[in-house]
Design a protein around this motif. Sequence first.
Motif, PDB file in Angstrom:
ATOM      1  N   TYR A  32      -3.075   5.014   5.848  1.00  0.00           N
ATOM      2  CA  TYR A  32      -2.278   5.863   4.970  1.00  0.00           C
ATOM      3  C   TYR A  32      -2.734   7.303   5.231  1.00  0.00           C
ATOM      4  O   TYR A  32      -3.913   7.561   5.420  1.00  0.00           O
ATOM      5  CB  TYR A  32      -2.508   5.507   3.505  1.00  0.00           C
ATOM      6  CG  TYR A  32      -2.085   4.107   3.137  1.00  0.00           C
ATOM      7  CD1 TYR A  32      -2.991   3.203   2.601  1.00  0.00           C
ATOM      8  CD2 TYR A  32      -0.769   3.693   3.301  1.00  0.00           C
ATOM      9  CE1 TYR A  32      -2.608   1.916   2.244  1.00  0.00           C
ATOM     10  CE2 TYR A  32      -0.378   2.411   2.957  1.00  0.00           C
ATOM     11  CZ  TYR A  32      -1.308   1.527   2.433  1.00  0.00           C
ATOM     12  OH  TYR A  32      -0.923   0.251   2.094  1.00  0.00           O
ATOM     13  N   PHE A  34      -2.462  11.540   4.129  1.00  0.00           N
ATOM     14  CA  PHE A  34      -2.178  12.444   3.022  1.00  0.00           C
ATOM     15  C   PHE A  34      -2.527  13.880   3.410  1.00  0.00           C
ATOM     16  O   PHE A  34      -3.432  14.122   4.213  1.00  0.00           O
ATOM     17  CB  PHE A  34      -3.027  12.086   1.788  1.00  0.00           C
ATOM     18  CG  PHE A  34      -2.942  10.654   1.358  1.00  0.00           C
ATOM     19  CD1 PHE A  34      -3.797   9.705   1.890  1.00  0.00           C
ATOM     20  CD2 PHE A  34      -2.013  10.260   0.411  1.00  0.00           C
ATOM     21  CE1 PHE A  34      -3.733   8.380   1.496  1.00  0.00           C
ATOM     22  CE2 PHE A  34      -1.941   8.939   0.001  1.00  0.00           C
ATOM     23  CZ  PHE A  34      -2.798   7.994   0.543  1.00  0.00           C
ATOM     24  N   LYS A  49       2.637  12.431   1.603  1.00  0.00           N
ATOM     25  CA  LYS A  49       1.927  11.235   2.043  1.00  0.00           C
ATOM     26  C   LYS A  49       2.795  10.471   3.035  1.00  0.00           C
ATOM     27  O   LYS A  49       4.028  10.564   3.012  1.00  0.00           O
ATOM     28  CB  LYS A  49       1.621  10.339   0.848  1.00  0.00           C
ATOM     29  CG  LYS A  49       2.875   9.863   0.122  1.00  0.00           C
ATOM     30  CD  LYS A  49       2.553   9.181  -1.188  1.00  0.00           C
ATOM     31  CE  LYS A  49       3.847   8.741  -1.881  1.00  0.00           C
ATOM     32  NZ  LYS A  49       3.617   8.211  -3.237  1.00  0.00           N
ATOM     33  N   PHE A  51       3.157   6.494   4.336  1.00  0.00           N
ATOM     34  CA  PHE A  51       2.760   5.097   4.246  1.00  0.00           C
ATOM     35  C   PHE A  51       3.392   4.288   5.363  1.00  0.00           C
ATOM     36  O   PHE A  51       2.732   3.516   6.038  1.00  0.00           O
ATOM     37  CB  PHE A  51       3.149   4.506   2.890  1.00  0.00           C
ATOM     38  CG  PHE A  51       2.293   4.986   1.744  1.00  0.00           C
ATOM     39  CD1 PHE A  51       2.627   4.668   0.433  1.00  0.00           C
ATOM     40  CD2 PHE A  51       1.160   5.742   1.950  1.00  0.00           C
ATOM     41  CE1 PHE A  51       1.837   5.113  -0.628  1.00  0.00           C
ATOM     42  CE2 PHE A  51       0.363   6.191   0.910  1.00  0.00           C
ATOM     43  CZ  PHE A  51       0.720   5.869  -0.389  1.00  0.00           C
ATOM     44  N   ASN A 100      -8.843  -3.112  -0.096  1.00  0.00           N
ATOM     45  CA  ASN A 100      -8.711  -1.658  -0.156  1.00  0.00           C
ATOM     46  C   ASN A 100      -8.963  -1.173  -1.581  1.00  0.00           C
ATOM     47  O   ASN A 100      -8.358  -1.659  -2.524  1.00  0.00           O
ATOM     48  CB  ASN A 100      -7.300  -1.284   0.303  1.00  0.00           C
ATOM     49  CG  ASN A 100      -7.045   0.192   0.217  1.00  0.00           C
ATOM     50  OD1 ASN A 100      -7.952   0.991   0.052  1.00  0.00           O
ATOM     51  ND2 ASN A 100      -5.785   0.563   0.299  1.00  0.00           N
ATOM     52  N   THR A 101      -9.860  -0.219  -1.725  1.00  0.00           N
ATOM     53  CA  THR A 101     -10.145   0.324  -3.047  1.00  0.00           C
ATOM     54  C   THR A 101      -9.592   1.727  -3.195  1.00  0.00           C
ATOM     55  O   THR A 101      -9.932   2.432  -4.128  1.00  0.00           O
ATOM     56  CB  THR A 101     -11.659   0.347  -3.325  1.00  0.00           C
ATOM     57  OG1 THR A 101     -12.291   1.195  -2.357  1.00  0.00           O
ATOM     58  CG2 THR A 101     -12.252  -1.039  -3.264  1.00  0.00           C
ATOM     59  N   GLY A 102      -8.762   2.127  -2.242  1.00  0.00           N
ATOM     60  CA  GLY A 102      -8.152   3.439  -2.336  1.00  0.00           C
ATOM     61  C   GLY A 102      -9.035   4.582  -1.891  1.00  0.00           C
ATOM     62  O   GLY A 102      -8.670   5.746  -2.057  1.00  0.00           O
ATOM     63  N   LYS A 103     -10.183   4.293  -1.317  1.00  0.00           N
ATOM     64  CA  LYS A 103     -11.072   5.371  -0.868  1.00  0.00           C
ATOM     65  C   LYS A 103     -10.402   6.172   0.236  1.00  0.00           C
ATOM     66  O   LYS A 103      -9.697   5.636   1.080  1.00  0.00           O
ATOM     67  CB  LYS A 103     -12.380   4.772  -0.361  1.00  0.00           C
ATOM     68  CG  LYS A 103     -13.287   4.272  -1.457  1.00  0.00           C
ATOM     69  CD  LYS A 103     -14.486   3.531  -0.919  1.00  0.00           C
ATOM     70  CE  LYS A 103     -15.326   4.346   0.008  1.00  0.00           C
ATOM     71  NZ  LYS A 103     -16.570   3.640   0.390  1.00  0.00           N
ATOM     72  N   LEU A 104     -10.652   7.469   0.208  1.00  0.00           N
ATOM     73  CA  LEU A 104     -10.105   8.369   1.204  1.00  0.00           C
ATOM     74  C   LEU A 104     -11.215   8.995   2.038  1.00  0.00           C
ATOM     75  O   LEU A 104     -12.323   9.223   1.539  1.00  0.00           O
ATOM     76  CB  LEU A 104      -9.295   9.495   0.546  1.00  0.00           C
ATOM     77  CG  LEU A 104      -8.067   9.087  -0.262  1.00  0.00           C
ATOM     78  CD1 LEU A 104      -7.396  10.316  -0.859  1.00  0.00           C
ATOM     79  CD2 LEU A 104      -7.092   8.301   0.590  1.00  0.00           C
ATOM     80  N   PHE A 106     -11.785  12.457   3.992  1.00  0.00           N
ATOM     81  CA  PHE A 106     -11.204  13.797   4.057  1.00  0.00           C
ATOM     82  C   PHE A 106     -11.649  14.521   5.319  1.00  0.00           C
ATOM     83  O   PHE A 106     -12.780  14.366   5.794  1.00  0.00           O
ATOM     84  CB  PHE A 106     -11.655  14.636   2.851  1.00  0.00           C
ATOM     85  CG  PHE A 106     -10.960  14.286   1.571  1.00  0.00           C
ATOM     86  CD1 PHE A 106     -11.476  13.322   0.721  1.00  0.00           C
ATOM     87  CD2 PHE A 106      -9.778  14.924   1.215  1.00  0.00           C
ATOM     88  CE1 PHE A 106     -10.842  13.001  -0.466  1.00  0.00           C
ATOM     89  CE2 PHE A 106      -9.131  14.609   0.028  1.00  0.00           C
ATOM     90  CZ  PHE A 106      -9.660  13.642  -0.809  1.00  0.00           C
TER      91      PHE A 106
END
Lengths: 116, 114
Positions: A32, A34, A49, A51, A100-104, A106
């Motif tokens: 993903y 962003f 974003k 997807f 997936n825990t949504g960690k990004l 950067f």
Amino acid sequence: AQSVTQPDIHITVSEGASLELRCNYSYGATPYLFWYVQSPGQGLQLLLKYFSGDTLVQGIKGFEAEFKRSQSSFNLRKPSVHWSDAAEYFCAVGARGSGNTGKLIFGQGTTLQVKP
Amino acid sequence: DAMVIQNPRYQVTQFGKPVTLSCSQTLNHNVMYWYQQKSSQAPKLLFHYYDKDFNNEADTPDNFQSRRPNTSFCFLDIRSPGLGDAAMYLCATSRVGTGSYEQYFGPGTRLTVT
């Protein structure tokens, strides 16, 4: 290892000029993707974003970004920059799939300065 | 409007004096994150809660703790702040598991350590 690279630490453009901020990522699969913007002393605001689907995505404030799988890139563009666009811009990637825990992850950010 | 709220916006504490930063959300998101951001750097993830499950990053100092008493609130506790802990602390939330993985950020708390 997963990583995000924003090659340009600082960019200066004239008001009304076009803008492109670069983002390259290293990831085992298509993540993903962003773009966030941060004004001084503020939190991060999501610009857009990706997807799946159309590789050209439209965001807020007139921004768009194009996902190019072959180049592992997700560059941010705006046709005409306004003085209010001066800010820090962060590209980020997130994992797909179960667990997936949504960690990004950067990138280091690109500071945009707009000249009158 | 649904949002992520952080209190206070500015916090001054003394070296070694415990401090707590607060984050609340009206988005009903299941994941809450805490980041530390120093000047001209990217946000650095400290830990996150996936529902009630706490997930610490490997390099987060033991000096940093977190609590999530319910879905809406999450706290960051710094047990003995050092000068190096002066930073912007950002809270973010996400709804993971429904196909929408973007994070929504609060305005941040600027921590000064004297």
